[in-house]
Design a protein around this motif. Structure first.
Motif, PDB file in Angstrom:
ATOM      1  N   LEU A 226      -5.646   3.609  -0.342  1.00 30.77           N
ATOM      2  CA  LEU A 226      -5.155   2.253   0.135  1.00 30.77           C
ATOM      3  C   LEU A 226      -5.872   1.012  -0.720  1.00 30.77           C
ATOM      4  O   LEU A 226      -5.172   0.251  -0.964  1.00 30.77           O
ATOM      5  CB  LEU A 226      -5.237   1.900   1.633  1.00 30.77           C
ATOM      6  CG  LEU A 226      -4.792   2.810   2.698  1.00 30.77           C
ATOM      7  CD1 LEU A 226      -4.730   2.604   4.081  1.00 30.77           C
ATOM      8  CD2 LEU A 226      -3.066   3.311   2.040  1.00 30.77           C
ATOM      9  N   SER A 227      -7.085   1.200  -0.638  1.00 27.39           N
ATOM     10  CA  SER A 227      -7.834  -0.031  -1.643  1.00 27.39           C
ATOM     11  C   SER A 227      -8.000   0.711  -2.994  1.00 27.39           C
ATOM     12  O   SER A 227      -8.242  -0.192  -3.785  1.00 27.39           O
ATOM     13  CB  SER A 227      -9.222  -0.252  -0.881  1.00 27.39           C
ATOM     14  OG  SER A 227      -9.896   1.174  -0.855  1.00 27.39           O
TER      15      SER A 227
ATOM     16  N   GLU B  26       0.688  -1.125  -0.209  1.00 26.95           N
ATOM     17  CA  GLU B  26      -0.028   0.073   0.031  1.00 26.95           C
ATOM     18  C   GLU B  26       0.827   1.206  -0.017  1.00 26.95           C
ATOM     19  O   GLU B  26       0.638   2.071  -0.825  1.00 26.95           O
ATOM     20  CB  GLU B  26      -0.860  -0.056   1.067  1.00 26.95           C
ATOM     21  CG  GLU B  26      -1.944  -0.960   1.157  1.00 26.95           C
ATOM     22  CD  GLU B  26      -2.657  -1.241   2.646  1.00 26.95           C
ATOM     23  OE1 GLU B  26      -3.556  -2.098   2.599  1.00 26.95           O
ATOM     24  OE2 GLU B  26      -2.227  -0.823   3.509  1.00 26.95           O
TER      25      GLU B  26
END
Ligand code: GAL
Length: 665
Positions: free
Chosen positions: A643-644, A376
């Protein structure tokens, strides 16, 4: 660049393993390691003979994996030959007992030969590594801090006093030494405050000794800073690993001054923690304080990865905690995270201080968690690194007051740390960014300043606070402020001393409740929906220019003012005569906010923390769910979670321990 690393001890493992370690690190996204801060005996196996070959080889293995290096100077762990050579260099504790050799931090920081040896090894390392572009920085020693009462330290203290006071007449006057017949006629008569006295030492001597010991470490550090600076290029930063807000024995504002970067060691679930639930606010206060020391971004040089202990083990770090705590640091301004330690050591005192890998070198759950974070960070790191936290609220941290309260806590339940933490927690719960300021800071740019128990008050601080309020600031001052002068003598003024005119109150009398006792309060002002009770301390107030917000509702001072509000220039000062319980502190902070336009970043349930980092007018919003349950939070703008990579609209759904870093789409 956002640094993502581990504390690595290649000397603890066979050289044949190094390549595997470096590969696994690279696969986990590690781009920096700290090395060698305890390796003196290997770097200088004999007096004056240096050996850097093993370290060179380790650095080369790491370099091939694009991993940068921070080198520690090893002065926290003297090798046995040095101890044998200068046996009188032991630190002597407050009971007057010299430390034995056999652990670490045995040295007296005032010992001139010890200092010379520490500087010599630092210099030798600098000469060897100054030109190595893999080395990006230096850490000096490791977690400075224990006070020393050795004969040499006593002599240094006497000399320090001589410089500070000039004459014994002045010192005697400032300390009030006529009390109990302590009038010194020779500097050599002045003791250090060991415990072996009938009652207590003179509080003025005691405070000066605490200040002196703090300066000793600043000076010891400076010797090594100077040696490194002389030899190393400016691109190699110099730092020390601090111990956060919680560490009380060194004035960290002073220690930070000559460093390029503040780093600190963050262990939320150490063996001293007795609860399963780890509260986020005290950890956050550690980050905030470290960021505030130099008013710049910081690193965590040791971020807990596994359960930490020496003899008995606390609970293991729970799934998600490693990344959550690391992101929390980043959320508060960290530009580097270094996990302690890479692999759990098989021998020595820290056999049970668990690292990212287990004893057997396998990467299991904790490694997987670090690796995921590494991926990440590889995506989002450049967007985050260098962006800044912006705060409109400040809390004043006075090391002089902290030292003085250590000597005289005033009330058995009073803890300066807890009092300050209570105020910070109230702001943290409301997701309001905060800075920590020193008593000599100019307070430009803040809207709300909180001055908890400023026991030792200097005129300079009062001037800064007055200017701040006159220009429209909102100030909270709490009980036991303005009580002492610089020399730890009670002021010859009505309390709160130098702060009385600004606060518009006079303390008529005070009560020190018994441990655990509380007093009901009556909130009498229309504009103040106060709650909670008085506790720890009760100043009975008489307003001069202030108006009363709350009165005591119990005891012989029922009906007497407890909390007041004074208007000064375009601003206001709230004086709280009591420390109060947590509910009370929350309502004081809430009330103070009514006088400002300080906004919460986002309203969230408890345990969901929100911070922001800025670059120009671009804002990154960090949302951290510290809870063990899923939380849903309403949002207004549309965001992308860095992050995602997913878009977020209307409602954020955060799983237990989940973190999002949101950028407006
Ligand atoms: C820190 C220290 C490390 C290690 C760690 C775990 O305080 O700097 O060297 O000892 O704690 O105990």
């Amino acid at each position: 660049m956002l640094y993502f690393g581990v504390d690595y001890y290649p000397e603890h493992w066979p050289e044949s393993r190094w390549e595997t370690d470096a590969r696994m690190m690279q696969e986990a996204g590690i781009n920096v390691v700290r090395l060698a801060e305890f390796a003196w005996a290997l770097l200088e196996p004999e007096d004056g003979r240096f050996d850097f070959e093993w370290l060179d080889r380790a650095i080369n293995v790491l370099a091939r994996r694009q991993i940068k290096i921070v080198l520690g100077t090893p002065s926290a762990t003297p090798p046995p030959w040095l101890w044998q050579k200068i046996p009188d260099s032991a630190l002597v504790d407050e009971n007057g007992t010299p430390r034995e050799y056999g652990s670490r931090r045995e040295y007296s920081p005032t010992h001139s030969d010890y200092r010379a040896h520490a500087v010599r090894i630092a210099r030798a390392m600098a000469q060897h590594y100054a030109a190595n572009s893999q080395v990006i920085g230096w850490q000096i020693d490791n977690e400075f801090g224990d006070r020393c009462y050795a004969p040499g330290t006593r002599l240094a203290f006497q000399n320090w006093l001589k410089e500070r006071y000039g004459s014994l007449e002045t010192l005697n006057e400032c300390w009030g030494t006529r009390f109990w017949s302590h009038i010194y006629t020779d500097w050599a008569q002045i003791p250090v405050p060991v415990k072996r006295v009938h009652a207590q030492h003179n509080p003025s001597l005691h405070l000066d000794y605490y200040r002196f010991m703090s300066e000793v470490y600043v000076e010891f550090q400076q010797l090594q800073v100077d040696a490194l600076r002389e030899i190393c290029p400016p691109e190699q930063f110099i730092t020390h690993n601090f111990m956060g807000f919680g560490y009380p024995r060194i004035n960290y504002f002073d220690l930070a001054k000559s460093l390029d970067l503040v780093t600190w060691d963050n262990y939320p679930r150490g063996f001293w923690v007795t609860t399963q639930d780890i509260a986020p606010a005290p950890i956050a206060l550690g980050h905030v304080t470290m960021r505030s020391l130099k008013k710049q971004n910081f690193w965590v040089m040791e971020q807990q990865s596994g359960q930490g202990s020496w003899e008995t083990l606390p609970p293991m770090t729970r799934p998600g905690e490693i990344a959550l705590w690391a992101y929390q640091a980043i959320a508060h301004g960290a530009d580097g995270i270094v996990f302690f330690r890479w692999r759990t050591c098989r021998f020595g005192v820290e056999q049970y201080w668990h690292g990212v890998l287990d004893h057997d070198g396998q990467g299991r759950r904790r490694y997987v968690e670090v690796k995921q974070m590494g991926q990440e960070i590889a995506r989002a790191g450049t967007l985050i690194a260098g962006s800044e936290v912006r705060a409109e609220v400040a809390i004043m941290l006075s090391y002089d007051s902290r030292f003085a309260f250590e000597i005289q806590p005033n009330n058995p339940d009073f803890s300066y740390e807890r009092h300050l933490t209570d105020y910070y927690t109230a702001l943290h719960q409301a997701n309001i960014p905060v800075d920590v300021v020193a008593p000599d800071d100019v307070l430009n740019g803040y809207k709300l300043v909180i001055v908890p128990a400023l026991y030792i008050t200097e005129m300079e601080t009062v001037q800064h606070l007055t200017t701040f309020v006159e220009r429209g600031g909102t100030l909270i001052v709490t009980a036991r402020s303005g009580v002492k002068d610089h020399t730890n003598i009670v002021v010859n003024h009505v309390l709160p001393g130098l702060l009385a005119p600004l606060c518009g109150v006079e303390v008529q009398e005070y009560d020190s409740p018994l441990s655990g006792e509380k007093r009901a309060l009556k909130f009498i002002a229309d504009d103040f929906a106060g709650q909670g009770k008085a506790a720890v301390w009760c100043d009975i107030l008489k307003p001069t220019t202030a108006r009363v917000l709350a009165e005591y509702a119990e005891d012989f001072y029922a009906g007497q003012p407890a909390v007041t509000l004074n208007s000064v220039g375009s601003g206001v000062v709230i004086y709280s005569g009591t420390m109060g319980d947590a509910t009370f502190v929350e309502s004081i902070v809430e009330y103070a906010r009514q006088h400002t336009d300080v906004q919460s970043l986002l309203e969230t349930p408890p345990q969901v923390e929100v911070t922001a980092r800025w670059r120009g007018d671009q804002r990154l919003l960090f949302i951290l769910n510290h809870a063990d349950v899923t939380h849903e939070i309403k949002i207004e703008d549309g965001y992308i979670d860095l992050l995602s990579g997913q878009e977020q609209e209307n409602i954020l759904k955060l799983q237990p321990k989940q973190v999002m870093i949101l950028q407006v789409t």
